[in-house]
Design a protein around this motif. Structure first.
Motif, PDB file in Angstrom:
ATOM      1  N   GLN A  59       0.820  -1.228   0.000  1.00  0.00           N
ATOM      2  CA  GLN A  59       0.000   0.000   0.000  1.00  0.00           C
ATOM      3  C   GLN A  59       0.848   1.269   0.000  1.00  0.00           C
ATOM      4  O   GLN A  59       0.351   2.358  -0.287  1.00  0.00           O
ATOM      5  N   ASN A  60       2.149   1.147   0.296  1.00  0.00           N
ATOM      6  CA  ASN A  60       3.044   2.314   0.249  1.00  0.00           C
ATOM      7  C   ASN A  60       3.798   2.396  -1.083  1.00  0.00           C
ATOM      8  O   ASN A  60       4.698   3.227  -1.233  1.00  0.00           O
ATOM      9  N   GLY A  61       3.474   1.503  -2.001  1.00  0.00           N
ATOM     10  CA  GLY A  61       4.133   1.509  -3.299  1.00  0.00           C
ATOM     11  C   GLY A  61       5.496   0.829  -3.286  1.00  0.00           C
ATOM     12  O   GLY A  61       6.232   0.882  -4.278  1.00  0.00           O
ATOM     13  N   GLU A  62       5.828   0.174  -2.166  1.00  0.00           N
ATOM     14  CA  GLU A  62       7.121  -0.530  -2.080  1.00  0.00           C
ATOM     15  C   GLU A  62       6.967  -1.932  -2.668  1.00  0.00           C
ATOM     16  O   GLU A  62       5.980  -2.615  -2.377  1.00  0.00           O
ATOM     17  N   SER A  63       7.955  -2.348  -3.471  1.00  0.00           N
ATOM     18  CA  SER A  63       7.820  -3.670  -4.081  1.00  0.00           C
ATOM     19  C   SER A  63       8.123  -4.747  -3.051  1.00  0.00           C
ATOM     20  O   SER A  63       9.039  -4.618  -2.241  1.00  0.00           O
ATOM     21  N   VAL A  64       7.329  -5.790  -3.077  1.00  0.00           N
ATOM     22  CA  VAL A  64       7.553  -6.939  -2.191  1.00  0.00           C
ATOM     23  C   VAL A  64       8.020  -8.152  -2.985  1.00  0.00           C
ATOM     24  O   VAL A  64       8.669  -9.038  -2.436  1.00  0.00           O
ATOM     25  N   VAL A  65       7.684  -8.178  -4.261  1.00  0.00           N
ATOM     26  CA  VAL A  65       8.052  -9.268  -5.150  1.00  0.00           C
ATOM     27  C   VAL A  65       8.411  -8.645  -6.501  1.00  0.00           C
ATOM     28  O   VAL A  65       7.697  -7.773  -6.985  1.00  0.00           O
ATOM     29  N   GLU A  66       9.520  -9.093  -7.084  1.00  0.00           N
ATOM     30  CA  GLU A  66       9.891  -8.632  -8.425  1.00  0.00           C
ATOM     31  C   GLU A  66      10.359  -9.833  -9.213  1.00  0.00           C
ATOM     32  O   GLU A  66      11.129 -10.645  -8.695  1.00  0.00           O
ATOM     33  N   GLY A  67       9.914  -9.926 -10.446  1.00  0.00           N
ATOM     34  CA  GLY A  67      10.361 -11.076 -11.222  1.00  0.00           C
ATOM     35  C   GLY A  67       9.871 -11.039 -12.641  1.00  0.00           C
ATOM     36  O   GLY A  67       9.591  -9.968 -13.189  1.00  0.00           O
ATOM     37  N   GLU A  68       9.770 -12.235 -13.206  1.00  0.00           N
ATOM     38  CA  GLU A  68       9.451 -12.354 -14.615  1.00  0.00           C
ATOM     39  C   GLU A  68       8.688 -13.651 -14.841  1.00  0.00           C
ATOM     40  O   GLU A  68       8.909 -14.635 -14.138  1.00  0.00           O
ATOM     41  N   ALA A  69       7.815 -13.605 -15.815  1.00  0.00           N
ATOM     42  CA  ALA A  69       7.111 -14.826 -16.205  1.00  0.00           C
ATOM     43  C   ALA A  69       7.119 -14.921 -17.725  1.00  0.00           C
ATOM     44  O   ALA A  69       7.190 -13.909 -18.414  1.00  0.00           O
ATOM     45  N   VAL A  70       7.067 -16.158 -18.205  1.00  0.00           N
ATOM     46  CA  VAL A  70       6.923 -16.401 -19.635  1.00  0.00           C
ATOM     47  C   VAL A  70       5.680 -17.267 -19.807  1.00  0.00           C
ATOM     48  O   VAL A  70       5.518 -18.269 -19.094  1.00  0.00           O
TER      49      VAL A  70
END
Lengths: 153, 133
Positions: B119-130
């Motif tokens: 809710q503060n705009g902070e990323s908790v998960v970052e990644g990629e999918a195909v």
């Protein structure tokens, strides 16, 4: 029969897992839904193979499993371990009724200095899930990190 | 569905996450690390302000954004880093953006950059999918 511990894929477990990740997509629970039929049966959410933990002998994060000896110190060594990364490759579909067999091997290990001091020790674990016909279905690569201090917010 | 580079999709995947959500994930996944359900251990033994959600719960919740958008059986790859812990009370929004599209076997092979924010705009998960769509 493939190597590894057995992980039978069960419709109830797929439904429970989907609910736990907030997902009510009929593809994960309704065998009559057109999407399910098109997919050749119920499929599982992308992170479902995590729940093979229930079938993993001596799974490290289930210290209260019946028949298991508690480690000394209550929390054991769990307090400093965190999950840093998780990666899946999906090679072949599986459905309830299939049985997967999971084999695990250690991957790379490396060290980094934490931003606020203290070493971070990373280690990789690779799990391959093959079906009853020995076809590789999913490869899971997990990266764990052990910290010397609690991670600050 | 035809996708092109730059296409975006986002969804609120959990609102005001409760300890009950976390416990439900523990039961379903089998991950009973007490850091995720025992405030005493989280605070006193490990030095955290409270219990926090499994990283895999954040990844699982994020997966719903992907499968709702791209199809329940479409993913070829899905990988993330856990960038911040998720605490009781957090609200998570999962966002995807197409970064590459290839044609393969009559399907589009779509690469998606994935970021889930609190809710503060902070990323908790970052990644990629195909996904093959």
């Amino acid at each position: 029969m493939p190597d590894g511990y057995e992980f039978p894929v069960d419709r109830t477990q797929v439904m429970l897992f989907a609910r736990a990740v907030g997902d009510i997509n009929p593809a994960f629970c309704d065998p009559k839904d057109p999407a399910t039929v098109a997919n050749g049966g119920i499929v599982a959410p992308p992170t479902f193979v995590q729940c093979s933990a229930h079938w993993e002998p001596d799974y490290a994060l289930d210290l209260t499993r019946p028949g298991r000896k508690q480690r000394a110190g209550g929390g054991g060594g769990l307090g400093r371990g965190l999950h840093a990364e998780q990666h899946y490759e999906y090679h072949h579909p599986f459905h309830p009724g299939d049985t997967l067999y999971a084999t695990q091997k250690a991957g790379e290990r490396w060290e980094k200095e934490g931003r606020r001091g203290g070493k971070l020790l990373f280690s990789e674990s690779i799990t391959e899930y093959r079906n009853q016909d020995d076809v590789l279905c999913v490869t899971a690569r997990s990266v764990g990190v052990q910290t010397e201090k609690a991670v600050e917010q | 569905m035809t996708l092109k580079v730059g296409d975006k999709h986002e969804a609120v995947v959990v609102e005001n996450i409760q300890r009950t959500h976390i416990v439900k994930y523990a039961g379903a996944s089998g991950d009973f690390n007490p850091l995720h359900h025992d405030d005493g251990i989280a605070k006193n033994l490990a030095g955290y302000p409270s219990v926090f959600a499994h990283g895999m719960l954040s990844m699982g919740l994020t997966g719903r954004m992907l499968t709702d958008w791209l199809g329940a059986a479409s993913l070829q790859k899905y990988g993330v880093r856990f960038t911040k812990q998720v605490w009781p009370g957090d609200t998570l929004t999962a966002k995807g953006e197409v970064t590459d599209v290839k044609q393969e076997g009559g399907k589009q092979l779509v690469t998606v950059r994935v970021v889930t924010v609190n809710q503060n705009g902070e990323s908790v998960v970052e990644g990629e999918a195909v996904a093959a769509v």
